[in-house]
Design a protein around this motif. Structure first.
Motif, PDB file in Angstrom:
ATOM      1  N   PRO A  39       0.827  -1.206   0.000  1.00 21.63           N
ATOM      2  CA  PRO A  39       0.000   0.000   0.000  1.00 21.63           C
ATOM      3  C   PRO A  39       0.864   1.259   0.000  1.00 21.63           C
ATOM      4  N   SER A  40       0.255   2.366  -0.362  1.00 28.18           N
ATOM      5  CA  SER A  40       0.942   3.645  -0.362  1.00 28.18           C
ATOM      6  C   SER A  40       1.522   3.921   1.026  1.00 28.18           C
ATOM      7  N   GLY A  41       2.765   4.354   1.066  1.00 25.41           N
ATOM      8  CA  GLY A  41       3.384   4.700   2.344  1.00 25.41           C
ATOM      9  C   GLY A  41       4.093   3.544   3.038  1.00 25.41           C
ATOM     10  N   GLY A  43       6.806   2.088   2.094  1.00 27.89           N
ATOM     11  CA  GLY A  43       8.261   2.185   2.022  1.00 27.89           C
ATOM     12  C   GLY A  43       8.865   1.722   0.707  1.00 27.89           C
ATOM     13  N   LYS A  44       8.049   1.620  -0.336  1.00 26.12           N
ATOM     14  CA  LYS A  44       8.560   1.145  -1.633  1.00 26.12           C
ATOM     15  C   LYS A  44       9.572   2.131  -2.215  1.00 26.12           C
ATOM     16  N   SER A  45       9.213   3.415  -2.221  1.00 25.59           N
ATOM     17  CA  SER A  45      10.161   4.410  -2.760  1.00 25.59           C
ATOM     18  C   SER A  45      11.413   4.488  -1.900  1.00 25.59           C
ATOM     19  N   THR A  46      11.239   4.268  -0.619  1.00 25.48           N
ATOM     20  CA  THR A  46      12.383   4.277   0.294  1.00 25.48           C
ATOM     21  C   THR A  46      13.385   3.178  -0.100  1.00 25.48           C
ATOM     22  N   LEU A  54      20.617   7.177  -2.827  1.00 23.43           N
ATOM     23  CA  LEU A  54      20.135   8.522  -2.486  1.00 23.43           C
ATOM     24  C   LEU A  54      19.914   8.662  -0.980  1.00 23.43           C
ATOM     25  N   ARG A  55      19.783   7.535  -0.290  1.00 18.40           N
ATOM     26  CA  ARG A  55      19.646   7.523   1.167  1.00 18.40           C
ATOM     27  C   ARG A  55      20.529   6.410   1.725  1.00 18.40           C
ATOM     28  N   ALA A  56      21.009   6.593   2.935  1.00 17.92           N
ATOM     29  CA  ALA A  56      21.789   5.545   3.597  1.00 17.92           C
ATOM     30  C   ALA A  56      20.921   4.925   4.693  1.00 17.92           C
TER      31      ALA A  56
HETATM   32  P1  ADP Z   1       5.685   4.255  -0.766  1.00 18.48           P
HETATM   33  O1  ADP Z   1       6.663   4.499  -1.841  1.00 18.48           O
HETATM   34  O2  ADP Z   1       5.405   2.793  -0.508  1.00 18.48           O
HETATM   35  O3  ADP Z   1       4.431   5.042  -0.917  1.00 18.48           O
HETATM   36  P2  ADP Z   1       7.566   5.757   0.851  1.00 18.48           P
HETATM   37  O4  ADP Z   1       8.837   4.998   0.786  1.00 18.48           O
HETATM   38  O5  ADP Z   1       7.441   6.971   0.005  1.00 18.48           O
HETATM   39  O6  ADP Z   1       6.341   4.751   0.617  1.00 18.48           O
HETATM   40  O7  ADP Z   1       7.309   6.198   2.352  1.00 18.48           O
HETATM   41  C1  ADP Z   1       7.468   5.350   3.485  1.00 18.48           C
HETATM   42  C2  ADP Z   1       7.252   6.189   4.738  1.00 18.48           C
HETATM   43  O8  ADP Z   1       8.321   7.134   4.851  1.00 18.48           O
HETATM   44  C3  ADP Z   1       5.972   6.989   4.733  1.00 18.48           C
HETATM   45  O9  ADP Z   1       5.494   7.018   6.047  1.00 18.48           O
HETATM   46  C4  ADP Z   1       6.423   8.378   4.262  1.00 18.48           C
HETATM   47  O10 ADP Z   1       5.591   9.389   4.757  1.00 18.48           O
HETATM   48  C5  ADP Z   1       7.807   8.471   4.860  1.00 18.48           C
HETATM   49  N1  ADP Z   1       8.692   9.334   4.030  1.00 18.48           N
HETATM   50  C6  ADP Z   1       8.984   9.172   2.724  1.00 18.48           C
HETATM   51  N2  ADP Z   1       9.830  10.108   2.276  1.00 18.48           N
HETATM   52  C7  ADP Z   1      10.094  10.883   3.350  1.00 18.48           C
HETATM   53  C8  ADP Z   1      10.909  12.022   3.558  1.00 18.48           C
HETATM   54  N3  ADP Z   1      11.634  12.557   2.575  1.00 18.48           N
HETATM   55  N4  ADP Z   1      10.926  12.570   4.796  1.00 18.48           N
HETATM   56  C9  ADP Z   1      10.203  12.027   5.797  1.00 18.48           C
HETATM   57  N5  ADP Z   1       9.422  10.956   5.683  1.00 18.48           N
HETATM   58  C10 ADP Z   1       9.361  10.388   4.472  1.00 18.48           C
END
Ligand code: ADP
Ligand code: ADP
Length: 231
Positions: A39-41, A43-46, A54-56
């Motif tokens: 689901p959205s949020g 952590g997929k983009s993370t 881009l992040r450690a």
């Molecule tokens: P997804 O890609 O699955 O939607 P994200 O990886 O974007 O999820 O986000 C995972 C969690 O980290 C979410 O709770 C989001 O709000 C938080 N988050 C993402 N990017 C940042 C950021 N730059 N600063 C603070 N919190 C972030």
């Protein structure tokens, strides 16, 4: 051989902030196509930011291409939901962009321009955009823009392709077409793929292995091997 590896990775975006992902283990083989669904949020983009450097990680270790990730990776090609094509550049110019950036010596770029251009034109034709080389992004449909975007991600022959919801904004029919195109490209010239999507059907259609993530904090719930006969 393991190509991308996460060992007990957790990440908090700031000190004291809640964990965005917790204790994630991933093991992606060279040439494997994996999808991460959730689901959205969750952590997929993370995960993508960690693989691309881009992040450690706050805890744990991330390895890619046999070494620990410690800054932006050159072996990666990326495409996103928004095609991110530069509006003032044509299809050909957009596709050639990574070659201009990666090429360390400007003189080499000039000398090899004809060769690069031929490669770009061939790949543009391969993704079904022959005849659209000199069009600007606004002259292309959404599906064509994503074709160009994937083309640009592959032009420097990356060993790893990372896709973040690349088909999310497309209609169902166009999406199906692009799934087949991506599968074919990958079968012709295997590179490792990490696809992030919230579409489980897409994940199962495309990937060899599907990881499902849960939310708050983002954890890997299941890891499934997909054994469907491929068309
Ligand atoms: P997804 O890609 O699955 O939607 P994200 O990886 O974007 O999820 O986000 C995972 C969690 O980290 C979410 O709770 C989001 O709000 C938080 N988050 C993402 N990017 C940042 C950021 N730059 N600063 C603070 N919190 C972030
Ligand atoms: P992308 O996924 O496109 O790399 P992010 O998910 O990091 O971008 O979010 C885009 C912008 O929103 C960034 O400036 C990021 O810092 C911010 N952001 C995202 N989620 C959060 C969050 N939970 N708290 C604070 N800032 C966030």
């Amino acid at each position: 051989m393991s190509f991308v590896r996460f060992e007990s990775v957790s990440l908090a975006y700031a000190e004291g902030a809640p964990l965005a992902i917790e204790n994630v283990d991933l093991d992606v083989q060279e040439g494997e196509f994996i999808a991460v669904v959730g689901p959205s949020g969750c952590g997929k983009s993370t995960l993508m930011k960690l693989v691309s450097g881009l992040r450690a990680p706050t805890e744990g270790y991330v390895y890619a291409g046999g070494r620990q990730v410690g800054g932006p990776l050159k072996i990666v090609g990326m495409a996103f939901q928004a095609s991110n094509l530069l509006p003032w550049r044509t299809t050909l110019e957009n596709v050639m962009l990574p070659l201009e950036i990666v090429e360390p010596h400007r003189q080499d770029l000039r000398a090899r321009r004809a060769e690069y251009e031929a490669e770009a034109r061939a790949l543009i034709a391969r993704v079904g955009l022959k005849g659209f080389e000199d069009k600007y992004p606004w002259e292309l449909s959404g599906g064509m823009q994503q074709r160009a975007s994937i083309c640009r991600a592959l032009i420097h022959k990356p060993r790893l392709l990372m896709l973040d919801e690349p088909f999310g904004a497309l209609d169902a029919f166009t999406r199906e077409e692009l799934w087949c195109m991506l599968r074919d490209l990958w079968q012709e010239q295997p590179f490792t793929v990490i696809l992030v999507t919230h579409d489980l059907r897409e994940a199962v259609f495309l990937a060899d292995t599907v990881y499902v993530m849960s939310k708050r904090p983002g954890r890997i719930l299941t890891r499934r091997q997909i054994d469907l006969p491929r068309p």
